[in-house]
Design a protein around this motif. Sequence first.
Motif, PDB file in Angstrom:
ATOM      1  N   ALA A 468       0.848  -1.191   0.000  1.00 35.11           N
ATOM      2  CA  ALA A 468       0.000   0.000   0.000  1.00 35.11           C
ATOM      3  C   ALA A 468       0.881   1.236   0.000  1.00 35.11           C
ATOM      4  CB  ALA A 468      -0.915   0.013   1.221  1.00 35.11           C
ATOM      5  N   THR A 469       0.431   2.269  -0.684  1.00 36.88           N
ATOM      6  CA  THR A 469       1.137   3.545  -0.706  1.00 36.88           C
ATOM      7  C   THR A 469       0.340   4.572   0.094  1.00 36.88           C
ATOM      8  OG1 THR A 469       0.043   4.214  -2.754  1.00 36.88           O
ATOM      9  CG2 THR A 469       2.180   3.087  -2.944  1.00 36.88           C
ATOM     10  N   LEU A 470       1.048   5.587   0.590  1.00 32.88           N
ATOM     11  CA  LEU A 470       0.406   6.660   1.335  1.00 32.88           C
ATOM     12  C   LEU A 470       0.579   7.978   0.596  1.00 32.88           C
ATOM     13  CD1 LEU A 470       1.424   5.981   5.056  1.00 32.88           C
ATOM     14  CD2 LEU A 470      -0.768   5.505   3.963  1.00 32.88           C
ATOM     15  N   ALA A 471      -0.483   8.775   0.606  1.00 30.88           N
ATOM     16  CA  ALA A 471      -0.418  10.126   0.048  1.00 30.88           C
ATOM     17  C   ALA A 471      -1.038  11.079   1.070  1.00 30.88           C
ATOM     18  CB  ALA A 471      -1.161  10.204  -1.279  1.00 30.88           C
ATOM     19  N   LEU A 475      -1.498  19.502   2.785  1.00 28.80           N
ATOM     20  CA  LEU A 475      -0.521  19.853   3.802  1.00 28.80           C
ATOM     21  C   LEU A 475      -0.276  21.365   3.781  1.00 28.80           C
ATOM     22  CD1 LEU A 475       2.114  17.007   3.295  1.00 28.80           C
ATOM     23  CD2 LEU A 475       0.475  17.217   5.177  1.00 28.80           C
ATOM     24  N   PRO A 476       0.180  21.963   4.888  1.00 26.19           N
ATOM     25  CA  PRO A 476       0.506  23.393   4.860  1.00 26.19           C
ATOM     26  C   PRO A 476       1.603  23.681   3.835  1.00 26.19           C
ATOM     27  CG  PRO A 476       0.421  22.575   7.124  1.00 26.19           C
ATOM     28  CD  PRO A 476       0.357  21.374   6.227  1.00 26.19           C
ATOM     29  N   PRO A 477       1.612  24.871   3.248  1.00 32.38           N
ATOM     30  CA  PRO A 477       2.663  25.221   2.283  1.00 32.38           C
ATOM     31  C   PRO A 477       4.044  25.070   2.906  1.00 32.38           C
ATOM     32  CG  PRO A 477       0.895  26.846   2.229  1.00 32.38           C
ATOM     33  CD  PRO A 477       0.602  25.958   3.389  1.00 32.38           C
ATOM     34  N   GLY A 478       4.945  24.461   2.143  1.00 30.04           N
ATOM     35  CA  GLY A 478       6.308  24.267   2.612  1.00 30.04           C
ATOM     36  C   GLY A 478       6.550  22.964   3.342  1.00 30.04           C
ATOM     37  N   VAL A 479       5.513  22.162   3.512  1.00 22.84           N
ATOM     38  CA  VAL A 479       5.644  20.886   4.217  1.00 22.84           C
ATOM     39  C   VAL A 479       5.556  19.740   3.211  1.00 22.84           C
ATOM     40  CG1 VAL A 479       4.625  19.329   5.928  1.00 22.84           C
ATOM     41  CG2 VAL A 479       4.706  21.786   6.362  1.00 22.84           C
ATOM     42  N   THR A 480       6.480  18.803   3.316  1.00 26.08           N
ATOM     43  CA  THR A 480       6.437  17.589   2.501  1.00 26.08           C
ATOM     44  C   THR A 480       6.500  16.375   3.424  1.00 26.08           C
ATOM     45  OG1 THR A 480       8.836  17.716   2.235  1.00 26.08           O
ATOM     46  CG2 THR A 480       7.484  18.608   0.455  1.00 26.08           C
ATOM     47  N   ALA A 481       5.961  15.266   2.930  1.00 24.68           N
ATOM     48  CA  ALA A 481       5.947  14.017   3.700  1.00 24.68           C
ATOM     49  C   ALA A 481       6.771  12.973   2.962  1.00 24.68           C
ATOM     50  CB  ALA A 481       4.514  13.516   3.890  1.00 24.68           C
ATOM     51  N   HIS A 482       7.602  12.249   3.723  1.00 28.24           N
ATOM     52  CA  HIS A 482       8.469  11.223   3.147  1.00 28.24           C
ATOM     53  C   HIS A 482       8.132   9.880   3.795  1.00 28.24           C
ATOM     54  CE1 HIS A 482      10.930  14.569   1.637  1.00 28.24           C
ATOM     55  NE2 HIS A 482      10.836  15.078   2.860  1.00 28.24           N
ATOM     56  N   CYS A 483       7.858   8.902   2.970  1.00 24.39           N
ATOM     57  CA  CYS A 483       7.603   7.561   3.499  1.00 24.39           C
ATOM     58  C   CYS A 483       7.781   6.537   2.390  1.00 24.39           C
ATOM     59  CB  CYS A 483       6.204   7.451   4.101  1.00 24.39           C
ATOM     60  SG  CYS A 483       4.853   7.615   2.920  1.00 24.39           S
ATOM     61  N   GLU A 484       7.987   5.308   2.808  1.00 23.82           N
ATOM     62  CA  GLU A 484       8.101   4.189   1.904  1.00 23.82           C
ATOM     63  C   GLU A 484       6.736   3.496   1.791  1.00 23.82           C
ATOM     64  OE1 GLU A 484      11.354   2.891   0.431  1.00 23.82           O
ATOM     65  OE2 GLU A 484      11.390   5.062   0.725  1.00 23.82           O
ATOM     66  N   PRO A 485       6.525   2.653   0.787  1.00 15.99           N
ATOM     67  CA  PRO A 485       5.294   1.863   0.746  1.00 15.99           C
ATOM     68  C   PRO A 485       5.183   0.956   1.982  1.00 15.99           C
ATOM     69  CG  PRO A 485       6.420   1.794  -1.377  1.00 15.99           C
ATOM     70  CD  PRO A 485       7.365   2.445  -0.411  1.00 15.99           C
ATOM     71  N   ILE A 486       3.948   0.682   2.368  1.00 14.10           N
ATOM     72  CA  ILE A 486       3.698  -0.263   3.451  1.00 14.10           C
ATOM     73  C   ILE A 486       3.608  -1.644   2.821  1.00 14.10           C
ATOM     74  CG2 ILE A 486       2.204  -0.882   5.377  1.00 14.10           C
ATOM     75  CD1 ILE A 486       1.202   1.970   5.414  1.00 14.10           C
ATOM     76  N   LEU A 487       4.583  -2.481   3.101  1.00 13.09           N
ATOM     77  CA  LEU A 487       4.699  -3.760   2.426  1.00 13.09           C
ATOM     78  C   LEU A 487       3.594  -4.712   2.867  1.00 13.09           C
ATOM     79  CD1 LEU A 487       8.562  -4.310   2.641  1.00 13.09           C
ATOM     80  CD2 LEU A 487       7.241  -3.209   0.826  1.00 13.09           C
TER      81      LEU A 487
END
Length: 805
Positions: A468-471, A475-487
């Motif tokens: 599964a992937t997460l999106a 998000l507030p401007p200037g914020v990014t999220a980093h994650c790997e797929p959930i295996l």
Amino acid sequence: MRASHLLRAISVLALASAVATASTPALARIFPRGGQLGEELDVTFSGDRLKDVQGLFLYKPGLEALKIEALDDKTVKVRLKIAADAPLGEHPIRLRTSTGISELRTFNVGPFAATQEKEPNNDFKAPQRIELNTTVAGVVAQEDVDHFVVTAKKGQRLTAEVEGMRLGTSLFDSYVAILNMKRFELDASDDTALFLQDSVASIVVPEDGDYVIRIRESSYGGSGDSHYRLHIGTFPRPQAVYPAGGKAGEEVEVTFLGDVQGPLKQKFTLGVPTEKFAAVAKDDGGSSPSPNWMRVSDFPNVLEAEPNDTRDKATATELPLPLAFNGIIGTKGDEDYFRFKGKKGQVFQVRCHARSVRSPLDPVLTVLAAGGAALGSNDDQGGPDSQLRVTLPNDGDYEVHVRDHLKGGGPAHVYRVEFTPVAPNLYTHIPAYDREPRDDTRQWIVVPKGNRFATWIRVNRTDVSGDATLAFENLPPGVTAHCEPILAGVDRVPVVFEATPDAAIAGTLADVVAATKDVKGGFLQQVNLIYGPPNNTVFFGTAVRKLAVAVAEEAPFKLSIVEPKVPLVRAGAMNLKVKAERKPGFDKPITLKLLWSPPGVSAAGEIVMAGNEADYPLNADGNADPRTWKIAVIGSADAGHGAIWTSTQLAPLRVETPYLGMTIDLTAVEQGKDGEVTCKLSVLKPWEGKAKVLLHGLPPQVTAAVLEKEITKDDKEVEFVIKAGDMSPAGQHKTLFCQVLVPEAGDTIAHSVAGGSVIRIDPPATAAAPGAKPAEKKPDDKPAKKLSRLEQLRLEAESKTREGK
């Protein structure tokens, strides 16, 4: 980003400047606890670390903050506007400051104007007089009893409904009663199925005159936190709604049941499928202060036709599955049967909804082949309601049977049996930060400017396979999220949120979307508001479907992981190096915690970093999944005014199979004698240079001349010479193992091998038999001194040392 997305999350920005020394805000209570539809009022938010308040997170429509003002560090005043069409009942709220997000609290909306309780009113003979259709806001102190008096006319409905536990403030178990002026209780209530621990009393007024409403804690307890909103009036207060659901997009006529003036019919247009559709009863006596709950599904209703208490009288339908069967266990001992048609191979999740729609029924559910045996039966499955999965074996007729567990029944014992086709489903939430899942600590995201904040996200799968992937949306401007797929086979993943140095102090309610190739799911966070004995039982909570995310002022420290150059091997260990960049003058200790351990990997619960660097111990068991995982470490520190949090980046952690294996032959040594521990090596992955082998786990009083040796990839075995003391405990000791340090990339890979190997300590050989003569010696014989192997090695080592000098 559309401006409308920000509007609800941030109603208004405070004019006060940000205070960089503040930390995570604490919101203890909101007062008053509620307001009336269509009014504007001042609401006080009390807690700590609030003077840098920026705005509110509002999870439901209908509330708007017109002005926010911090009175001091512990108090914020909000001018709140309630829309005329705002949903009745609870509205979840969080405060946002320039450095954090508060706990979730609730504010209740009702249809009536409020008045404040005025003490003393504990004497029945001197009650506080109020008007009908009024909400009284009060507090029940220890052993306190509050009385209110109203004037009513014969034939009127008189109802007293308590919002106590539902305010989410304290474990206040209310008791309410309506009395005549002769002090006779005409109706009284403690717990209810509809309101859980909250109570409601209702009568048809028998004659014109005054009536007293009494409210107290059920066991005469209470405290300064035992707040209540007591609705007193002529409004309807049904206990149930029938049918307890309907088909999405359709208009449905329902009957409200359990009101003292009898059934009340009303129509509702249903929207999208939902587990909680608010059905508010209204008549010429007014509006119920809170709704009854219905379900909205994608399939049609089948309503019971009495009598249907035996299989031969089952309510039959020709409609094809999926369906929802609706009924009432109307009297004690009542049972209901339905008959329907099914097709071979159809698979359904079958659930009887009763307590989930606040019915007092404790259902027992059975699905049967028509005229034949049961395909499955269930009583309590994950709560008082019943559910099971069935696969229909043939084309033909089937039956469903519902009864109360204790053969009870009554006019409000409604239920709804839904046959839902089995289909993939998933949703996400943030698990509890600690093992005790009772509060909402860190179930929000606060990212300091130019820094990071990490959480874990759990994906809950039902009939879903694959990764599964997460999106993260909005998000507030200037914020990014980093994650790997959930295996596949893994239920959670660390996510690191990062804010740019120039990101504005702001906040939004974000959507979290999980997706596989077949299905998408959203965010659903259960928030526990009231819990207590026994065993920290959760008595009341709420749920939200958005994730609160904010950008905060800079933190006084920033963390990073020094990415390991070598892998963590199965049955091995590693020290993960964590570094801190501290602002000048900030020297407080930082508490570190590995956010998430990959499968088969364990770590210390917490470690404390006193300086700028710390080693975080990791271990892998023999079944750890060999792959590269992404991990993060979170850190918290007291910034002088409460805790502040940051995290490291997502860093790779390689888990690999061991570079070598080892077996240790059974070692036997006699007390007082020498022996040898023989370790046989099997190289699984060659390495360059020399590795170190360290012997561990020797029994008490067993020593070795050398506990560390070097090997290369070409060695087949290694030996350690040991000596058992005279008093070394005899018997088998399954304690031997070796640590092997394999060199790679300027670092070492720690293996733990041959764990649980056996060393046997034997007592001395049996002494000579009584009467036996010793061997005869010649006068000139000189006894030769025999050196032990251990002594020989020691002498050799001393000789080499002398030669070296």
